[in-house]
Design a protein around this motif. Sequence first.
Motif, mmCIF file in Angstrom:
data_model
loop_
_atom_site.group_PDB
_atom_site.id
_atom_site.type_symbol
_atom_site.label_atom_id
_atom_site.label_comp_id
_atom_site.label_asym_id
_atom_site.label_seq_id
_atom_site.Cartn_x
_atom_site.Cartn_y
_atom_site.Cartn_z
ATOM 1 N N LEU A 13 59.117 37.061 61.020
ATOM 2 C CA LEU A 13 60.294 37.395 61.767
ATOM 3 C C LEU A 13 60.642 36.323 62.558
ATOM 4 C CD1 LEU A 13 60.122 41.182 62.954
ATOM 5 C CD2 LEU A 13 61.673 40.147 61.004
ATOM 6 N N GLN A 14 59.849 35.567 63.200
ATOM 7 C CA GLN A 14 59.805 34.422 63.961
ATOM 8 C C GLN A 14 60.028 32.957 63.329
ATOM 9 O OE1 GLN A 14 56.491 34.082 66.796
ATOM 10 N NE2 GLN A 14 57.281 36.408 67.506
ATOM 11 N N SER A 15 59.794 33.088 62.098
ATOM 12 C CA SER A 15 59.825 31.896 61.172
ATOM 13 C C SER A 15 61.212 31.643 60.676
ATOM 14 C CB SER A 15 58.904 32.005 59.912
ATOM 15 O OG SER A 15 58.932 30.780 59.083
ATOM 16 N N THR A 16 61.630 30.102 60.578
ATOM 17 C CA THR A 16 62.945 29.942 59.790
ATOM 18 C C THR A 16 62.772 29.772 58.274
ATOM 19 O OG1 THR A 16 62.294 27.640 60.021
ATOM 20 C CG2 THR A 16 63.451 28.516 61.941
ATOM 21 N N GLU A 66 56.805 40.672 47.800
ATOM 22 C CA GLU A 66 57.470 42.087 48.171
ATOM 23 C C GLU A 66 56.584 42.872 49.106
ATOM 24 O OE1 GLU A 66 60.469 43.324 46.999
ATOM 25 O OE2 GLU A 66 60.619 41.188 46.380
ATOM 26 N N THR A 67 55.403 42.777 49.196
ATOM 27 C CA THR A 67 54.621 43.380 50.380
ATOM 28 C C THR A 67 54.999 43.080 51.599
ATOM 29 O OG1 THR A 67 52.718 43.493 48.711
ATOM 30 C CG2 THR A 67 52.216 43.817 51.080
ATOM 31 N N LEU A 68 55.366 41.644 51.871
ATOM 32 C CA LEU A 68 55.550 41.363 53.091
ATOM 33 C C LEU A 68 57.148 41.644 53.526
ATOM 34 C CD1 LEU A 68 55.172 39.997 55.731
ATOM 35 C CD2 LEU A 68 55.845 37.843 54.537
ATOM 36 N N ARG A 69 57.794 41.604 52.450
ATOM 37 C CA ARG A 69 59.306 42.084 52.793
ATOM 38 C C ARG A 69 59.210 43.809 53.073
ATOM 39 N NH1 ARG A 69 61.123 39.612 48.371
ATOM 40 N NH2 ARG A 69 61.812 37.878 49.515
ATOM 41 N N SER A 70 58.454 44.380 52.443
ATOM 42 C CA SER A 70 58.412 45.850 52.796
ATOM 43 C C SER A 70 57.632 46.221 54.108
ATOM 44 C CB SER A 70 57.479 46.859 51.702
ATOM 45 O OG SER A 70 56.205 46.326 51.929
ATOM 46 N N TRP A 71 56.885 45.415 54.482
ATOM 47 C CA TRP A 71 56.295 45.450 55.892
ATOM 48 C C TRP A 71 57.454 45.088 56.897
ATOM 49 C CZ3 TRP A 71 51.208 42.565 55.215
ATOM 50 C CH2 TRP A 71 50.240 43.206 54.640
ATOM 51 N N VAL A 72 58.128 43.998 56.706
ATOM 52 C CA VAL A 72 59.229 43.675 57.462
ATOM 53 C C VAL A 72 60.225 44.753 57.604
ATOM 54 C CG1 VAL A 72 61.230 41.950 58.048
ATOM 55 C CG2 VAL A 72 58.803 41.125 57.478
ATOM 56 N N ARG A 76 59.940 47.798 57.261
ATOM 57 C CA ARG A 76 59.548 49.016 57.738
ATOM 58 C C ARG A 76 59.585 48.845 59.481
ATOM 59 N NH1 ARG A 76 54.198 49.700 55.369
ATOM 60 N NH2 ARG A 76 55.533 50.498 53.694
ATOM 61 N N TYR A 77 59.076 47.479 59.593
ATOM 62 C CA TYR A 77 59.028 47.329 60.966
ATOM 63 C C TYR A 77 60.553 47.359 61.721
ATOM 64 C CZ TYR A 77 58.585 44.323 65.297
ATOM 65 O OH TYR A 77 58.804 44.020 66.663
ATOM 66 N N GLU A 78 61.559 46.820 60.956
ATOM 67 C CA GLU A 78 62.902 46.789 61.339
ATOM 68 C C GLU A 78 63.571 48.251 61.631
ATOM 69 O OE1 GLU A 78 64.225 42.504 59.956
ATOM 70 O OE2 GLU A 78 64.800 43.942 58.621
ATOM 71 N N ARG A 79 63.056 49.061 60.597
ATOM 72 C CA ARG A 79 63.592 50.458 60.820
ATOM 73 C C ARG A 79 62.682 51.123 62.135
ATOM 74 N NH1 ARG A 79 62.939 50.751 54.942
ATOM 75 N NH2 ARG A 79 60.831 51.561 55.324
ATOM 76 N N ALA A 80 61.783 50.777 62.135
ATOM 77 C CA ALA A 80 60.984 51.474 63.442
ATOM 78 C C ALA A 80 61.342 50.945 64.649
ATOM 79 C CB ALA A 80 59.467 51.378 63.016
ATOM 80 N N HIS A 81 62.036 49.807 64.683
ATOM 81 C CA HIS A 81 62.260 49.455 65.888
ATOM 82 C C HIS A 81 63.806 49.173 66.064
ATOM 83 C CE1 HIS A 81 58.194 48.213 65.564
ATOM 84 N NE2 HIS A 81 58.107 48.358 67.106
ATOM 85 N N GLY A 82 64.773 49.735 65.084
ATOM 86 C CA GLY A 82 65.897 49.859 65.267
ATOM 87 C C GLY A 82 66.846 48.514 65.054
ATOM 88 N N LYS A 83 66.276 47.964 63.916
ATOM 89 C CA LYS A 83 66.990 46.555 63.770
ATOM 90 C C LYS A 83 67.608 46.704 62.522
ATOM 91 C CE LYS A 83 64.068 43.971 66.623
ATOM 92 N NZ LYS A 83 63.210 42.846 66.875
#
Length: 53
Positions: free
Chosen positions: A20-23, A38-44, A46-53
Amino acid sequence: MARSKPYTPEFREEVVQLALQSTKPIAQTARELELNPETLRSWVRRYERAHGK
């Protein structure tokens, strides 16, 4: 069928924050960390859904 490696929640959190912090695109970050993009994309996602982004 090969089983995926178990990743700790701490590792996932650290990698998601890095992505998330990387360009760089998620796929490039994943390759550099030797993860399936795809693994990293799914983790991101999931994180965004959980944190309302």
